[in-house]
Design a protein around this motif. Structure first.
Motif, PDB file in Angstrom:
ATOM      1  N   PRO A 179       0.783  -1.239   0.000  1.00  0.00           N
ATOM      2  CA  PRO A 179       0.000   0.000   0.000  1.00  0.00           C
ATOM      3  C   PRO A 179       0.816   1.291   0.000  1.00  0.00           C
ATOM      4  O   PRO A 179       0.338   2.311  -0.509  1.00  0.00           O
ATOM      5  CB  PRO A 179      -0.842  -0.109   1.275  1.00  0.00           C
ATOM      6  N   THR A 180       2.037   1.279   0.539  1.00  0.00           N
ATOM      7  CA  THR A 180       2.794   2.534   0.574  1.00  0.00           C
ATOM      8  C   THR A 180       3.289   2.944  -0.809  1.00  0.00           C
ATOM      9  O   THR A 180       3.761   4.065  -0.983  1.00  0.00           O
ATOM     10  CB  THR A 180       3.993   2.448   1.542  1.00  0.00           C
ATOM     11  N   LEU A 181       3.186   2.061  -1.776  1.00  0.00           N
ATOM     12  CA  LEU A 181       3.547   2.435  -3.145  1.00  0.00           C
ATOM     13  C   LEU A 181       2.430   3.205  -3.839  1.00  0.00           C
ATOM     14  O   LEU A 181       2.679   3.929  -4.811  1.00  0.00           O
ATOM     15  CB  LEU A 181       3.859   1.178  -3.976  1.00  0.00           C
ATOM     16  N   PHE A 182       1.203   3.040  -3.357  1.00  0.00           N
ATOM     17  CA  PHE A 182       0.056   3.545  -4.109  1.00  0.00           C
ATOM     18  C   PHE A 182       0.124   5.046  -4.381  1.00  0.00           C
ATOM     19  O   PHE A 182       0.035   5.481  -5.535  1.00  0.00           O
ATOM     20  CB  PHE A 182      -1.260   3.204  -3.399  1.00  0.00           C
ATOM     21  N   VAL A 183       0.246   5.852  -3.348  1.00  0.00           N
ATOM     22  CA  VAL A 183       0.214   7.305  -3.534  1.00  0.00           C
ATOM     23  C   VAL A 183       1.373   7.789  -4.411  1.00  0.00           C
ATOM     24  O   VAL A 183       1.148   8.556  -5.356  1.00  0.00           O
ATOM     25  CB  VAL A 183       0.187   8.042  -2.180  1.00  0.00           C
ATOM     26  N   PRO A 184       2.628   7.369  -4.166  1.00  0.00           N
ATOM     27  CA  PRO A 184       3.715   7.808  -5.045  1.00  0.00           C
ATOM     28  C   PRO A 184       3.526   7.391  -6.505  1.00  0.00           C
ATOM     29  O   PRO A 184       3.834   8.162  -7.420  1.00  0.00           O
ATOM     30  CB  PRO A 184       4.956   7.138  -4.435  1.00  0.00           C
ATOM     31  N   VAL A 185       3.029   6.170  -6.732  1.00  0.00           N
ATOM     32  CA  VAL A 185       2.802   5.712  -8.103  1.00  0.00           C
ATOM     33  C   VAL A 185       1.670   6.508  -8.745  1.00  0.00           C
ATOM     34  O   VAL A 185       1.776   6.946  -9.899  1.00  0.00           O
ATOM     35  CB  VAL A 185       2.479   4.202  -8.131  1.00  0.00           C
ATOM     36  N   LYS A 186       0.604   6.705  -8.003  1.00  0.00           N
ATOM     37  CA  LYS A 186      -0.539   7.465  -8.509  1.00  0.00           C
ATOM     38  C   LYS A 186      -0.113   8.885  -8.857  1.00  0.00           C
ATOM     39  O   LYS A 186      -0.522   9.441  -9.891  1.00  0.00           O
ATOM     40  CB  LYS A 186      -1.635   7.480  -7.450  1.00  0.00           C
ATOM     41  N   ARG A 187       0.703   9.480  -8.019  1.00  0.00           N
ATOM     42  CA  ARG A 187       1.176  10.849  -8.250  1.00  0.00           C
ATOM     43  C   ARG A 187       2.048  10.901  -9.511  1.00  0.00           C
ATOM     44  O   ARG A 187       1.943  11.837 -10.306  1.00  0.00           O
ATOM     45  CB  ARG A 187       1.950  11.344  -7.038  1.00  0.00           C
ATOM     46  N   GLN A 188       2.905   9.889  -9.678  1.00  0.00           N
ATOM     47  CA  GLN A 188       3.818   9.880 -10.816  1.00  0.00           C
ATOM     48  C   GLN A 188       3.083   9.634 -12.135  1.00  0.00           C
ATOM     49  O   GLN A 188       3.349  10.298 -13.141  1.00  0.00           O
ATOM     50  CB  GLN A 188       4.886   8.802 -10.610  1.00  0.00           C
ATOM     51  N   LEU A 189       2.176   8.683 -12.144  1.00  0.00           N
ATOM     52  CA  LEU A 189       1.477   8.335 -13.384  1.00  0.00           C
ATOM     53  C   LEU A 189       0.363   9.303 -13.725  1.00  0.00           C
ATOM     54  O   LEU A 189       0.004   9.456 -14.904  1.00  0.00           O
ATOM     55  CB  LEU A 189       0.913   6.913 -13.288  1.00  0.00           C
ATOM     56  N   GLY A 190      -0.195   9.952 -12.713  1.00  0.00           N
ATOM     57  CA  GLY A 190      -1.277  10.894 -12.959  1.00  0.00           C
ATOM     58  C   GLY A 190      -2.465  10.223 -13.626  1.00  0.00           C
ATOM     59  O   GLY A 190      -2.841   9.105 -13.278  1.00  0.00           O
ATOM     60  N   ALA A 191      -3.007  10.885 -14.630  1.00  0.00           N
ATOM     61  CA  ALA A 191      -4.209  10.370 -15.295  1.00  0.00           C
ATOM     62  C   ALA A 191      -3.871   9.476 -16.482  1.00  0.00           C
ATOM     63  O   ALA A 191      -4.771   8.965 -17.151  1.00  0.00           O
ATOM     64  CB  ALA A 191      -5.080  11.535 -15.761  1.00  0.00           C
ATOM     65  N   ARG A 192      -2.577   9.271 -16.753  1.00  0.00           N
ATOM     66  CA  ARG A 192      -2.225   8.545 -17.972  1.00  0.00           C
ATOM     67  C   ARG A 192      -2.354   7.031 -17.835  1.00  0.00           C
ATOM     68  O   ARG A 192      -2.281   6.301 -18.832  1.00  0.00           O
ATOM     69  CB  ARG A 192      -0.801   8.900 -18.401  1.00  0.00           C
TER      70      ARG A 192
END
Length: 225
Positions: free
Chosen positions: A94-107
């Motif tokens: 779960p700690t990967l979720f926010v950083p990954v979501k932030r990096q990938l954005g809407a793409r």
């Protein structure tokens, strides 16, 4: 009237009473529930807070958060491997979720499969997952993820075997697994992954050595970044 009063007094005598210790524990439970609800309410009111909240590790669930350098390395790999319009599944990390979501954005689409319901704050991106029922997944999730990143919660043959079943049901192609080095033989046999030079580390140093496994050149991506 007199009989009615006596009968009710007898009934009241039969009502069990809580000990001081039990009452205190019950109060603490309700206080914790209230604190959690307050957090959820704030998150619902302000989506930006979701990026800043970090729940405490729950050792009973074998939760150990990654060190920041490990998070950034895995985010780089995910960003490189997931194309625009792609889908990535994070299983029990779960700690990967926010950083990954932030990096990938809407793409790209990012889904978190997790047992800890505190992470339901991430709304539709959260999928409740229990490795004990590895096949219990939403139909739309089956064989739909371009990249699956998993970190089985327990270092046991049962856990890696069942989590591997889930990974196979989710993955279209690329797979990354972070788990104890002691599980190497199981990971190679179950998922045909190769051990990487890159080693994941945790915020709290763990006694067990951890390794990363993948079915693509993960180390090459990190060397080029």
């Amino acid at each position: 009237m007199e009989n009615y009063t006596i009968r009710n007094m007898e009934e009241e005598d039969d009502v069990p009473t809580l000990s001081a210790e039990t009452f205190a524990a019950l109060q603490e439970f309700y206080a914790e529930q209230q604190r959690r609800q307050e957090i959820l309410t704030k998150l619902e009111e302000n989506d930006k807070l979701k990026e800043n909240i970090l729940f405490d590790e729950n050792w009973q669930l074998s939760q150990f958060w990654y060190h920041e350098a490990t998070v950034q390395s895995l985010v780089k790999v995910i960003d490189k491997m997931v194309a625009d319009g792609g889908r990535v599944a994070l299983v029990s990390c779960p700690t990967l979720f926010v950083p990954v979501k932030r990096q990938l954005g809407a793409r790209a689409t990012v889904s978190l499969l997790e047992y800890d319901r505190r992470f339901e704050v991430h709304g539709p991106d959260f999928i409740f997952y229990d490795y004990n029922t590895p096949e219990k997944l939403p139909p739309e999730a089956l064989h739909s993820y371009d990249l699956v990143v998993a970190d089985p919660p327990f270092l046991s043959e049962e856990c890696i075997t069942k989590t591997s079943e889930t990974i196979k049901l989710l993955a279209k192609d690329k797979i990354v697994v972070c788990t104890g080095t002691v599980m190497r033989e199981n990971v190679e046999k179950l998922l045909a992954l190769k051990i990487c030079e890159f080693q994941p580390h945790h915020r709290n140093n763990l006694a067990n050595e951890f390794s990363c496994y993948a079915n693509f050149d993960l180390d090459g991506i990190l060397r080029c970044s």
